[in-house]
Design a protein around this motif. Structure first.
Motif, PDB file in Angstrom:
ATOM      1  N   ARG B 132       0.866  -1.189   0.000  1.00 52.82           N
ATOM      2  CA  ARG B 132       0.000   0.000   0.000  1.00 52.82           C
ATOM      3  C   ARG B 132       0.898   1.233   0.000  1.00 52.82           C
ATOM      4  NH1 ARG B 132      -2.817  -3.591  -0.440  1.00 52.82           N
ATOM      5  NH2 ARG B 132      -4.782  -4.120   0.569  1.00 52.82           N
ATOM      6  N   LEU B 133       0.464   2.266  -0.700  1.00 55.78           N
ATOM      7  CA  LEU B 133       1.221   3.503  -0.731  1.00 55.78           C
ATOM      8  C   LEU B 133       0.348   4.637  -0.202  1.00 55.78           C
ATOM      9  CD1 LEU B 133       3.965   4.673  -2.722  1.00 55.78           C
ATOM     10  CD2 LEU B 133       1.986   6.097  -3.201  1.00 55.78           C
ATOM     11  N   VAL B 134       0.891   5.404   0.743  1.00 56.41           N
ATOM     12  CA  VAL B 134       0.191   6.594   1.243  1.00 56.41           C
ATOM     13  C   VAL B 134       0.923   7.807   0.678  1.00 56.41           C
ATOM     14  CG1 VAL B 134      -0.488   7.939   3.265  1.00 56.41           C
ATOM     15  CG2 VAL B 134      -0.511   5.424   3.372  1.00 56.41           C
ATOM     16  N   LEU B 135       0.171   8.634  -0.036  1.00 54.40           N
ATOM     17  CA  LEU B 135       0.778   9.778  -0.719  1.00 54.40           C
ATOM     18  C   LEU B 135       0.322  11.076  -0.051  1.00 54.40           C
ATOM     19  CD1 LEU B 135       2.391  10.757  -3.201  1.00 54.40           C
ATOM     20  CD2 LEU B 135       0.291  10.553  -4.547  1.00 54.40           C
ATOM     21  N   SER B 136       1.292  11.847   0.438  1.00 50.82           N
ATOM     22  CA  SER B 136       0.958  13.142   1.049  1.00 50.82           C
ATOM     23  C   SER B 136       1.949  14.201   0.563  1.00 50.82           C
ATOM     24  CB  SER B 136       0.998  13.034   2.583  1.00 50.82           C
ATOM     25  OG  SER B 136       0.445  14.187   3.181  1.00 50.82           O
ATOM     26  N   PRO B 137       1.879  14.543  -0.732  1.00 51.79           N
ATOM     27  CA  PRO B 137       2.891  15.410  -1.336  1.00 51.79           C
ATOM     28  C   PRO B 137       2.621  16.893  -1.156  1.00 51.79           C
ATOM     29  CG  PRO B 137       1.339  14.753  -3.018  1.00 51.79           C
ATOM     30  CD  PRO B 137       0.855  14.152  -1.721  1.00 51.79           C
ATOM     31  N   GLY B 138       1.516  17.250  -0.479  1.00 49.64           N
ATOM     32  CA  GLY B 138       1.210  18.668  -0.315  1.00 49.64           C
ATOM     33  C   GLY B 138       0.784  19.301  -1.626  1.00 49.64           C
ATOM     34  N   ILE B 139       1.109  20.583  -1.774  1.00 53.45           N
ATOM     35  CA  ILE B 139       0.618  21.343  -2.929  1.00 53.45           C
ATOM     36  C   ILE B 139       1.717  21.617  -3.953  1.00 53.45           C
ATOM     37  CG2 ILE B 139      -1.232  22.565  -1.761  1.00 53.45           C
ATOM     38  CD1 ILE B 139       0.922  24.957  -1.588  1.00 53.45           C
ATOM     39  N   ASP B 140       1.273  21.977  -5.128  1.00 51.77           N
ATOM     40  CA  ASP B 140       2.135  22.647  -6.094  1.00 51.77           C
ATOM     41  C   ASP B 140       1.396  23.897  -6.557  1.00 51.77           C
ATOM     42  OD1 ASP B 140       4.811  22.080  -7.356  1.00 51.77           O
ATOM     43  OD2 ASP B 140       4.143  20.064  -6.786  1.00 51.77           O
ATOM     44  N   PHE B 141       2.137  24.782  -7.211  1.00 60.02           N
ATOM     45  CA  PHE B 141       1.526  26.042  -7.631  1.00 60.02           C
ATOM     46  C   PHE B 141       1.138  25.970  -9.097  1.00 60.02           C
ATOM     47  CE2 PHE B 141       4.420  26.956  -4.117  1.00 60.02           C
ATOM     48  CZ  PHE B 141       3.488  27.415  -3.211  1.00 60.02           C
ATOM     49  N   ARG B 142       0.073  26.679  -9.437  1.00 57.62           N
ATOM     50  CA  ARG B 142      -0.334  26.774 -10.842  1.00 57.62           C
ATOM     51  C   ARG B 142       0.423  27.951 -11.451  1.00 57.62           C
ATOM     52  NH1 ARG B 142      -5.248  24.062 -12.019  1.00 57.62           N
ATOM     53  NH2 ARG B 142      -6.252  23.254 -10.153  1.00 57.62           N
ATOM     54  N   TRP B 143       1.610  27.633 -11.924  1.00 54.74           N
ATOM     55  CA  TRP B 143       2.479  28.711 -12.418  1.00 54.74           C
ATOM     56  C   TRP B 143       1.936  29.364 -13.677  1.00 54.74           C
ATOM     57  CZ3 TRP B 143       5.202  30.393  -8.736  1.00 54.74           C
ATOM     58  CH2 TRP B 143       5.886  29.557  -7.848  1.00 54.74           C
ATOM     59  N   ASP B 144       0.941  28.746 -14.296  1.00 55.58           N
ATOM     60  CA  ASP B 144       0.387  29.339 -15.520  1.00 55.58           C
ATOM     61  C   ASP B 144      -0.868  30.171 -15.241  1.00 55.58           C
ATOM     62  OD1 ASP B 144      -1.155  27.262 -14.682  1.00 55.58           O
ATOM     63  OD2 ASP B 144      -1.367  26.312 -16.646  1.00 55.58           O
ATOM     64  N   TYR B 149       3.710  35.608 -13.344  1.00 58.87           N
ATOM     65  CA  TYR B 149       4.158  35.033 -12.082  1.00 58.87           C
ATOM     66  C   TYR B 149       4.429  33.538 -12.232  1.00 58.87           C
ATOM     67  CZ  TYR B 149       5.041  34.474  -7.143  1.00 58.87           C
ATOM     68  OH  TYR B 149       5.666  34.231  -5.943  1.00 58.87           O
ATOM     69  N   ASP B 150       5.694  33.218 -12.464  1.00 61.30           N
ATOM     70  CA  ASP B 150       6.085  31.817 -12.554  1.00 61.30           C
ATOM     71  C   ASP B 150       7.150  31.535 -11.490  1.00 61.30           C
ATOM     72  OD1 ASP B 150       8.276  33.143 -13.515  1.00 61.30           O
ATOM     73  OD2 ASP B 150       8.130  32.377 -15.558  1.00 61.30           O
ATOM     74  N   GLU B 151       7.724  30.341 -11.567  1.00 59.47           N
ATOM     75  CA  GLU B 151       8.667  29.953 -10.528  1.00 59.47           C
ATOM     76  C   GLU B 151       9.875  30.908 -10.474  1.00 59.47           C
ATOM     77  OE1 GLU B 151       9.594  25.816 -10.509  1.00 59.47           O
ATOM     78  OE2 GLU B 151      10.235  25.931  -8.409  1.00 59.47           O
ATOM     79  N   ALA B 152      10.334  31.349 -11.654  1.00 62.61           N
ATOM     80  CA  ALA B 152      11.478  32.271 -11.693  1.00 62.61           C
ATOM     81  C   ALA B 152      11.113  33.587 -10.994  1.00 62.61           C
ATOM     82  CB  ALA B 152      11.897  32.518 -13.137  1.00 62.61           C
ATOM     83  N   ALA B 153       9.898  34.059 -11.244  1.00 55.43           N
ATOM     84  CA  ALA B 153       9.454  35.316 -10.628  1.00 55.43           C
ATOM     85  C   ALA B 153       9.404  35.185  -9.102  1.00 55.43           C
ATOM     86  CB  ALA B 153       8.086  35.699 -11.176  1.00 55.43           C
ATOM     87  N   SER B 154       9.097  33.978  -8.626  1.00 49.34           N
ATOM     88  CA  SER B 154       8.963  33.790  -7.172  1.00 49.34           C
ATOM     89  C   SER B 154      10.310  33.924  -6.460  1.00 49.34           C
ATOM     90  CB  SER B 154       8.327  32.442  -6.853  1.00 49.34           C
ATOM     91  OG  SER B 154       9.259  31.389  -7.024  1.00 49.34           O
ATOM     92  N   ARG B 155      11.392  33.943  -7.219  1.00 46.35           N
ATOM     93  CA  ARG B 155      12.697  34.118  -6.575  1.00 46.35           C
ATOM     94  C   ARG B 155      12.938  35.554  -6.135  1.00 46.35           C
ATOM     95  NH1 ARG B 155      14.830  30.871 -11.007  1.00 46.35           N
ATOM     96  NH2 ARG B 155      13.724  28.955 -10.544  1.00 46.35           N
ATOM     97  N   THR B 156      12.206  36.501  -6.714  1.00 52.72           N
ATOM     98  CA  THR B 156      12.309  37.880  -6.214  1.00 52.72           C
ATOM     99  C   THR B 156      10.997  38.335  -5.569  1.00 52.72           C
ATOM    100  OG1 THR B 156      11.774  38.631  -8.439  1.00 52.72           O
ATOM    101  CG2 THR B 156      14.107  38.658  -7.813  1.00 52.72           C
ATOM    102  N   GLY B 287       0.236  18.260  -5.243  1.00 51.71           N
ATOM    103  CA  GLY B 287       1.654  18.066  -5.506  1.00 51.71           C
ATOM    104  C   GLY B 287       1.884  17.323  -6.821  1.00 51.71           C
ATOM    105  N   ALA B 288       2.962  17.715  -7.519  1.00 50.58           N
ATOM    106  CA  ALA B 288       3.204  17.244  -8.888  1.00 50.58           C
ATOM    107  C   ALA B 288       3.119  15.724  -9.037  1.00 50.58           C
ATOM    108  CB  ALA B 288       4.564  17.734  -9.363  1.00 50.58           C
ATOM    109  N   LEU B 289       3.656  14.991  -8.070  1.00 57.22           N
ATOM    110  CA  LEU B 289       3.693  13.531  -8.201  1.00 57.22           C
ATOM    111  C   LEU B 289       2.277  12.945  -8.330  1.00 57.22           C
ATOM    112  CD1 LEU B 289       5.440  10.956  -8.232  1.00 57.22           C
ATOM    113  CD2 LEU B 289       5.192  10.883  -5.741  1.00 57.22           C
ATOM    114  N   ALA B 290       1.326  13.554  -7.631  1.00 61.89           N
ATOM    115  CA  ALA B 290      -0.061  13.078  -7.715  1.00 61.89           C
ATOM    116  C   ALA B 290      -0.583  13.254  -9.129  1.00 61.89           C
ATOM    117  CB  ALA B 290      -0.939  13.842  -6.726  1.00 61.89           C
TER     118      ALA B 290
END
Ligand code: FAD
Lengths: 114, 425
Positions: B132-144, B149-156, B287-290
């Motif tokens: 059995r696998l329990v998956l709890s990967p949390g969230i990812d952001f909708r960069w689009d 506002y994408d991942e690069a923008a989040s660095r500043t 989360g992306a893996l899901a």
């Protein structure tokens, strides 16, 4: 709930719903027990009233001290919170989600052990 | 012994308190249900699941896969941003899970799930098999979702919606802003991680600014028309911070059209802003893996069966925490913790060939509005057999004139106790 009881309940539930016109839909639903498992439900309480095995709460903060209280005392407090006879911050809202039998059993699981 | 009795014994019969005492505890556990359970993600959901799986059945082989060697807690991170706490207070260690419960931890990222062969494949190609696998990967952001506002923008322009470098970046920007500056927080549409989080953040930043930069201002540009604990937040803002905090409903500003991370500007349908500190909390998804494992639906989140938290697409995979869709429960650490216990019980039962116990779940979330003042929201959720969904049994929140001092004492106690319940120390 025992296996037998479980099967019986499920059967009753099945015949009842089968009489309704929604057979196709309900057949897809798994046949789960009719009432919540109180022991499992009591684990939710530990998100605040944590218990560290072997420590009997000695090193945890006040919120955790349920083992100090007799089950009867916890049950009567929960009922008072629920019925508005005792005012608290959050416990009135949580107790409002519990039924009588559940309160007794949960208190028994969380309170002082004999 | 029938399953329900067994559970009661499991919990009550053990003279040492329920838990670690393997032998005593084990007396009440049927040993016919061993198996390999892999937990992916060592956050609040995953760590709780790993811990309770082992407490409920010490015979299970439980492996927790997490890329970071310790966890950084989001609860408490708004206090860090406001300078009330050091980042080190957010660290949660896996040592106690490893040492006291014999949970194997694998310091790695899962690259993909080989569902047909029941293996988690790590980024280095290694495979971890599971029953059995329990998956709890949390969230990812909708960069689009927001132009500019994408991942690069989040660095500043930080989101600070995952604790770590992002939290530190926002903290630094608030610290170096000059008096009279404007902090703009954009709050996302529902559903997202921690519904009251943006407003707690605004409150605590206000507390910092009031003391150190009293001519400054905080704007919350919201994608919603109302928000969690609104009356209590607004009352606290009035009392504590005068007009320093201003909430702008989407009714007033319309859609968030675009962000320019370099110029630090925000354009809405009707207006434009150029704040001194910009904190964009983007729309979210599981989360992306899901998603890459085919466990999400059109909503971007994972549908689940609320009694077992199993995926309708794969009965060997259970999804808990922010990534799953367990409405009406909000996405919170408390919900993740409550779901993890229900999921653990279902996994233990299923490996023993027994039906899963039916749950009652709880969510209870505190928000600080000042260092020693807090408000909260609470819900108790049961399973509705009629529609196969969770239903709210009771719900409520702190009234605008609630006892915020007292709630803050409990909120601090919660942070400590919750760590114990999740990470075992
Ligand atoms: C500012 C803020 C304040 C908050 N305050 C509160 C609060 O006061 N109370 C409350 O209840 N909640 C609060 N929350 C919400 C809470 O943080 C989340 O709801 C909670 O963390 C969800 O737990 P989770 O297990 O789903 O995800 P997470 O805690 O995010 O854990 C996910 C884990 O999975 C790992 N992971 C992801 N992908 C992989 C992969 N492919 N392989 C291996 N591991 C992977 C990640 O590294 C991470 O450690 C707050 C959130 C924020 C942002």
């Amino acid at each position: 709930m025992s296996h037998q009881l479980n099967t019986r309940c499920t059967f009753r539930w099945f015949t009842r719903t089968a009489q309704a016109a929604t057979i196709a839909f309900t057949l897809r639903l798994p046949a789960y027990a009719e009432t919540p498992d109180v022991a499992l439900s009591s684990l939710g309480c530990r998100g605040c009233h944590a218990e560290k095995e072997g420590q009997e709460n000695g090193q945890l903060s006040d919120l955790a001290s349920l083992r100090r209280f007799a089950p009867g005392e916890i049950a009567s407090r929960l009922r008072d919170y629920r019925d508005g006879k005792r005012s608290g911050t959050v416990m009135n809202r949580i107790a409002a989600g519990l039924k009588d039998g559940e309160i007794e059993e949960i208190a028994g699981l969380l309170g002082k052990r004999p | 012994m029938n399953p329900r009795r067994r559970f009661l014994h499991l919990l009550a019969g053990c003279g040492f308190g329920w838990g670690l005492c393997g032998c005593t505890f084990g007396r009440f556990v049927r040993r016919n249900g061993s198996g390999r359970v892999v937990v992916v993600g060592g956050g609040y959901g995953g760590a709780t699941a790993a811990r309770y799986l082992k407490l409920m059945n010490p015979d299970l082989t439980v492996t927790l896969i997490e890329p970071r060697d310790s966890y950084l807690s989001c609860p408490g991170s708004n206090e860090t941003v406001a300078g009330l706490k050091d980042m080190s207070t957010l660290v949660r260690s896996y040592d106690s899970l490893r040492r006291e419960l014999d949970i194997k931890t694998v310091n790695a990222q899962v690259a993909r799930l080989d569902r047909s062969r029941r293996r988690a494949v790590l980024t280095d190609g290694a495979e971890v098999p599971y029953d059995r696998l329990v998956l709890s990967p949390g969230i990812d952001f909708r960069w689009d979702a927001i132009e500019g506002y994408d991942e690069a923008a989040s660095r500043t322009v930080p989101h600070a919606w995952r604790a770590g470098p992002q939290t530190a970046l926002l903290t630094r920007q608030i610290r170096t802003m000059s008096d009279g500056g404007v902090v703009l927080i954009t709050a996302p549409p529902n559903p997202y991680r921690c519904p009251p989080g943006p407003y707690e953040r605004a409150s605590l930043i206000a507390c910092y600014l009031k003391k150190h930069k009293p001519r400054s201002k905080i704007l919350i540009l919201d994608a919603k028309t109302r928000f969690s604990k609104q009356p209590a937040f607004e009352q606290a803002w009035r009392e504590l911070y005068g007009d320093m905090v201003e909430w702008i409903s989407s009714e007033k500003q319309g859609r968030l059209e675009r962000i320019d991370a370099v110029a630090r500007t925000v354009e809405t349908e009707f207006d434009a802003f150029r704040p001194d500190v910009l904190n964009v909390i983007p729309p979210q998804k599981a989360g992306a893996l899901a998603e890459t494992s085919g466990l999400t639906d059109a909503s971007g989140w994972c549908p689940i069966d609320p009694v077992t938290f199993a995926s309708p697409y794969d009965s060997a995979i259970h999804i808990i925490g922010d990534a799953c869709r367990a409405a009406p429960m909000p996405k919170s650490a408390f919900s993740a913790n409550s779901q993890a216990k229900v999921c653990a019980a279902a996994v233990v039962a299923s490996l023993a060939g027994e039906p899963p116990p039916q749950p009652l779940l709880i969510n209870h979330c505190y928000s600080f509005v000042a260092p020693d003042e807090a408000i909260s929201i609470t819900g108790v959720y049961g399973y509705s057999r009629n529609d196969g969904q969770l239903e709210t049994r009771s719900a409520g929140e702190t009234s605008p004139h609630g006892d915020r001092l007292r709630e803050a004492i409990y909120a601090r106690a919660w942070q400590r106790n919750f760590r114990t319940d999740v990470f075992g120390y």
